[in-house]
Write a protein that holds these residues in place. Structure first.
Motif, PDB file in Angstrom:
ATOM      1  N   LEU A  51     -22.929 -20.272  13.913  1.00  0.00           N
ATOM      2  CA  LEU A  51     -21.736 -19.684  14.512  1.00  0.00           C
ATOM      3  C   LEU A  51     -21.626 -20.041  15.986  1.00  0.00           C
ATOM      4  O   LEU A  51     -22.628 -20.336  16.641  1.00  0.00           O
ATOM      5  CB  LEU A  51     -21.775 -18.157  14.365  1.00  0.00           C
ATOM      6  N   LEU A  52     -20.408 -19.983  16.508  1.00  0.00           N
ATOM      7  CA  LEU A  52     -20.189 -20.205  17.935  1.00  0.00           C
ATOM      8  C   LEU A  52     -20.771 -19.034  18.720  1.00  0.00           C
ATOM      9  O   LEU A  52     -20.466 -17.879  18.438  1.00  0.00           O
ATOM     10  CB  LEU A  52     -18.689 -20.322  18.228  1.00  0.00           C
ATOM     11  N   ARG A  53     -21.593 -19.327  19.713  1.00  0.00           N
ATOM     12  CA  ARG A  53     -22.193 -18.267  20.514  1.00  0.00           C
ATOM     13  C   ARG A  53     -21.251 -17.774  21.594  1.00  0.00           C
ATOM     14  O   ARG A  53     -21.236 -16.597  21.930  1.00  0.00           O
ATOM     15  CB  ARG A  53     -23.494 -18.758  21.168  1.00  0.00           C
ATOM     16  N   LEU A  63     -23.138 -27.177  21.670  1.00  0.00           N
ATOM     17  CA  LEU A  63     -24.350 -26.469  21.276  1.00  0.00           C
ATOM     18  C   LEU A  63     -24.501 -26.460  19.753  1.00  0.00           C
ATOM     19  O   LEU A  63     -25.595 -26.688  19.230  1.00  0.00           O
ATOM     20  CB  LEU A  63     -24.318 -25.033  21.804  1.00  0.00           C
ATOM     21  N   ASN A  64     -23.407 -26.246  19.039  1.00  0.00           N
ATOM     22  CA  ASN A  64     -23.491 -26.222  17.579  1.00  0.00           C
ATOM     23  C   ASN A  64     -23.778 -27.595  16.991  1.00  0.00           C
ATOM     24  O   ASN A  64     -24.413 -27.714  15.945  1.00  0.00           O
ATOM     25  CB  ASN A  64     -22.208 -25.632  16.990  1.00  0.00           C
ATOM     26  N   VAL A  65     -23.314 -28.635  17.663  1.00  0.00           N
ATOM     27  CA  VAL A  65     -23.671 -29.991  17.231  1.00  0.00           C
ATOM     28  C   VAL A  65     -25.173 -30.192  17.379  1.00  0.00           C
ATOM     29  O   VAL A  65     -25.841 -30.745  16.497  1.00  0.00           O
ATOM     30  CB  VAL A  65     -22.896 -31.055  18.037  1.00  0.00           C
ATOM     31  N   ALA A  66     -25.732 -29.717  18.496  1.00  0.00           N
ATOM     32  CA  ALA A  66     -27.170 -29.850  18.738  1.00  0.00           C
ATOM     33  C   ALA A  66     -27.981 -29.078  17.705  1.00  0.00           C
ATOM     34  O   ALA A  66     -29.004 -29.569  17.205  1.00  0.00           O
ATOM     35  CB  ALA A  66     -27.505 -29.364  20.151  1.00  0.00           C
ATOM     36  N   VAL A  67     -27.529 -27.871  17.380  1.00  0.00           N
ATOM     37  CA  VAL A  67     -28.233 -27.062  16.374  1.00  0.00           C
ATOM     38  C   VAL A  67     -28.170 -27.741  15.005  1.00  0.00           C
ATOM     39  O   VAL A  67     -29.169 -27.806  14.282  1.00  0.00           O
ATOM     40  CB  VAL A  67     -27.626 -25.643  16.298  1.00  0.00           C
ATOM     41  N   THR A  68     -27.002 -28.275  14.669  1.00  0.00           N
ATOM     42  CA  THR A  68     -26.845 -28.965  13.387  1.00  0.00           C
ATOM     43  C   THR A  68     -27.769 -30.174  13.294  1.00  0.00           C
ATOM     44  O   THR A  68     -28.411 -30.407  12.260  1.00  0.00           O
ATOM     45  CB  THR A  68     -25.384 -29.415  13.200  1.00  0.00           C
ATOM     46  N   LEU A  69     -27.837 -30.954  14.359  1.00  0.00           N
ATOM     47  CA  LEU A  69     -28.725 -32.120  14.380  1.00  0.00           C
ATOM     48  C   LEU A  69     -30.182 -31.698  14.186  1.00  0.00           C
ATOM     49  O   LEU A  69     -30.943 -32.360  13.469  1.00  0.00           O
ATOM     50  CB  LEU A  69     -28.563 -32.878  15.699  1.00  0.00           C
ATOM     51  N   ALA A  70     -30.565 -30.582  14.821  1.00  0.00           N
ATOM     52  CA  ALA A  70     -31.945 -30.107  14.696  1.00  0.00           C
ATOM     53  C   ALA A  70     -32.257 -29.697  13.268  1.00  0.00           C
ATOM     54  O   ALA A  70     -33.337 -30.004  12.740  1.00  0.00           O
ATOM     55  CB  ALA A  70     -32.174 -28.935  15.657  1.00  0.00           C
ATOM     56  N   PRO A  87     -10.774 -29.023  16.816  1.00  0.00           N
ATOM     57  CA  PRO A  87     -10.692 -29.864  15.609  1.00  0.00           C
ATOM     58  C   PRO A  87     -11.299 -31.247  15.804  1.00  0.00           C
ATOM     59  O   PRO A  87     -11.761 -31.865  14.843  1.00  0.00           O
ATOM     60  CB  PRO A  87      -9.179 -29.957  15.357  1.00  0.00           C
ATOM     61  N   GLY A  88     -11.339 -31.731  17.038  1.00  0.00           N
ATOM     62  CA  GLY A  88     -11.918 -33.035  17.307  1.00  0.00           C
ATOM     63  C   GLY A  88     -13.415 -33.084  17.084  1.00  0.00           C
ATOM     64  O   GLY A  88     -14.004 -34.164  16.994  1.00  0.00           O
ATOM     65  N   THR A  89     -14.061 -31.903  17.001  1.00  0.00           N
ATOM     66  CA  THR A  89     -15.509 -31.849  16.791  1.00  0.00           C
ATOM     67  C   THR A  89     -15.878 -31.957  15.321  1.00  0.00           C
ATOM     68  O   THR A  89     -17.032 -32.226  14.986  1.00  0.00           O
ATOM     69  CB  THR A  89     -16.080 -30.535  17.374  1.00  0.00           C
ATOM     70  N   GLU A  90     -14.926 -31.762  14.432  1.00  0.00           N
ATOM     71  CA  GLU A  90     -15.220 -31.739  13.000  1.00  0.00           C
ATOM     72  C   GLU A  90     -15.879 -33.039  12.533  1.00  0.00           C
ATOM     73  O   GLU A  90     -16.888 -33.014  11.821  1.00  0.00           O
ATOM     74  CB  GLU A  90     -13.943 -31.486  12.203  1.00  0.00           C
ATOM     75  N   GLU A  91     -15.307 -34.174  12.927  1.00  0.00           N
ATOM     76  CA  GLU A  91     -15.860 -35.458  12.493  1.00  0.00           C
ATOM     77  C   GLU A  91     -17.286 -35.633  13.006  1.00  0.00           C
ATOM     78  O   GLU A  91     -18.170 -36.126  12.280  1.00  0.00           O
ATOM     79  CB  GLU A  91     -14.982 -36.606  12.995  1.00  0.00           C
ATOM     80  N   LEU A  92     -17.534 -35.204  14.241  1.00  0.00           N
ATOM     81  CA  LEU A  92     -18.871 -35.329  14.813  1.00  0.00           C
ATOM     82  C   LEU A  92     -19.877 -34.479  14.047  1.00  0.00           C
ATOM     83  O   LEU A  92     -21.007 -34.913  13.794  1.00  0.00           O
ATOM     84  CB  LEU A  92     -18.834 -34.924  16.290  1.00  0.00           C
ATOM     85  N   LEU A  93     -19.473 -33.271  13.657  1.00  0.00           N
ATOM     86  CA  LEU A  93     -20.373 -32.402  12.897  1.00  0.00           C
ATOM     87  C   LEU A  93     -20.682 -32.991  11.524  1.00  0.00           C
ATOM     88  O   LEU A  93     -21.816 -32.903  11.045  1.00  0.00           O
ATOM     89  CB  LEU A  93     -19.752 -31.010  12.756  1.00  0.00           C
ATOM     90  N   HIS A  94     -19.693 -33.594  10.892  1.00  0.00           N
ATOM     91  CA  HIS A  94     -19.949 -34.234   9.593  1.00  0.00           C
ATOM     92  C   HIS A  94     -20.907 -35.411   9.758  1.00  0.00           C
ATOM     93  O   HIS A  94     -21.790 -35.630   8.919  1.00  0.00           O
ATOM     94  CB  HIS A  94     -18.640 -34.691   8.961  1.00  0.00           C
TER      95      HIS A  94
END
Length: 205
Positions: A51-53, A63-70, A87-94
């Motif tokens: 979740l977003l902190r 931060l959520n991208v970093a957590v996902t990568l970990a 919405p621009g972060t969605e592709e990066l998270l995938h």
């Protein structure tokens, strides 16, 4: 009923009583650090909800991208659902490996437009998305044979206290399908009901 829930947060001094009463475990630490994830026993987890902190902050999505990568670097089997604001972060998270992304910014815009055109619709959506009581939305896997239709599916669901809203097929949603809509193996029923259905066997339909 046998699931264990672990909250990971770097700032909480102790777990709130409300969560403790629900038998939630707590690990204090940075969830983007491998050592913290080990203490949270991420290797044994089936799901991870990120979740977003600090919604609205410039570093919230980063931060959520970093957590996902970990998480993904440590274990691939965990089903990760990650929240983002842009919405621009969605592709990066995938690309980081997460399974599903929920974009708060996208839903905020949809809520606003729907409430403008259909006053009160946000309360209905909130009830459907609630996991505590009342009617909820469910996706139910289907086992079908040649000739099975939505008409038969609607009858089977009604017998279980569910209302058919649509069919999900290969990532596409077919909402309010006609009774003659032909079903295919791999389809999921989109329905509204008071409880989850494990699956529906329409192979003898």
């Amino acid at each position: 009923p046998n699931a264990h829930f672990v909250l990971v947060d770097p700032d909480l001094d102790e777990l709130p009583d409300e969560l403790a009463q629900r038998h939630v475990h707590y690990v204090r630490g940075d969830p983007s650090r491998d050592a913290t994830l080990q203490r949270a026993r991420i290797d044994d987890a089936s799901h991870a909800l990120v979740l977003l902190r600090a919604p609205g902050g410039p570093a919230a999505d980063a931060l959520n991208v970093a957590v996902t990568l970990a998480i993904e670097a440590r274990t691939k089997h965990v089903n990760t659902v990650v929240e983002c604001e842009d919405p621009g972060t969605e592709e990066l998270l995938h690309k980081a490996g997460c399974d599903r992304v929920v974009c708060a910014g996208r839903f905020d815009a949809l809520y606003m437009s729907q409430e403008l055109l259909n006053p009160g619709v946000q309360d209905i959506v909130a009830d459907l998305l609630s996991t505590t009581e009342g009617q909820q939305l469910y996706l139910t896997p289907l086992k079908v044979a040649a000739g099975a239709t939505c008409g038969v599916l609607q009858q089977r669901l009604a017998a279980q206290g569910h209302v058919l809203l649509g069919v999900q097929r290969a990532g596409s949603n077919h909402l309010n399908p006609p009774a003659g809509f032909m079903l295919a193996e791999g389809d999921c029923a989109v329905s509204m009901g008071a409880r989850r259905l494990a699956s529906l066997d329409l192979a003898d339909a």
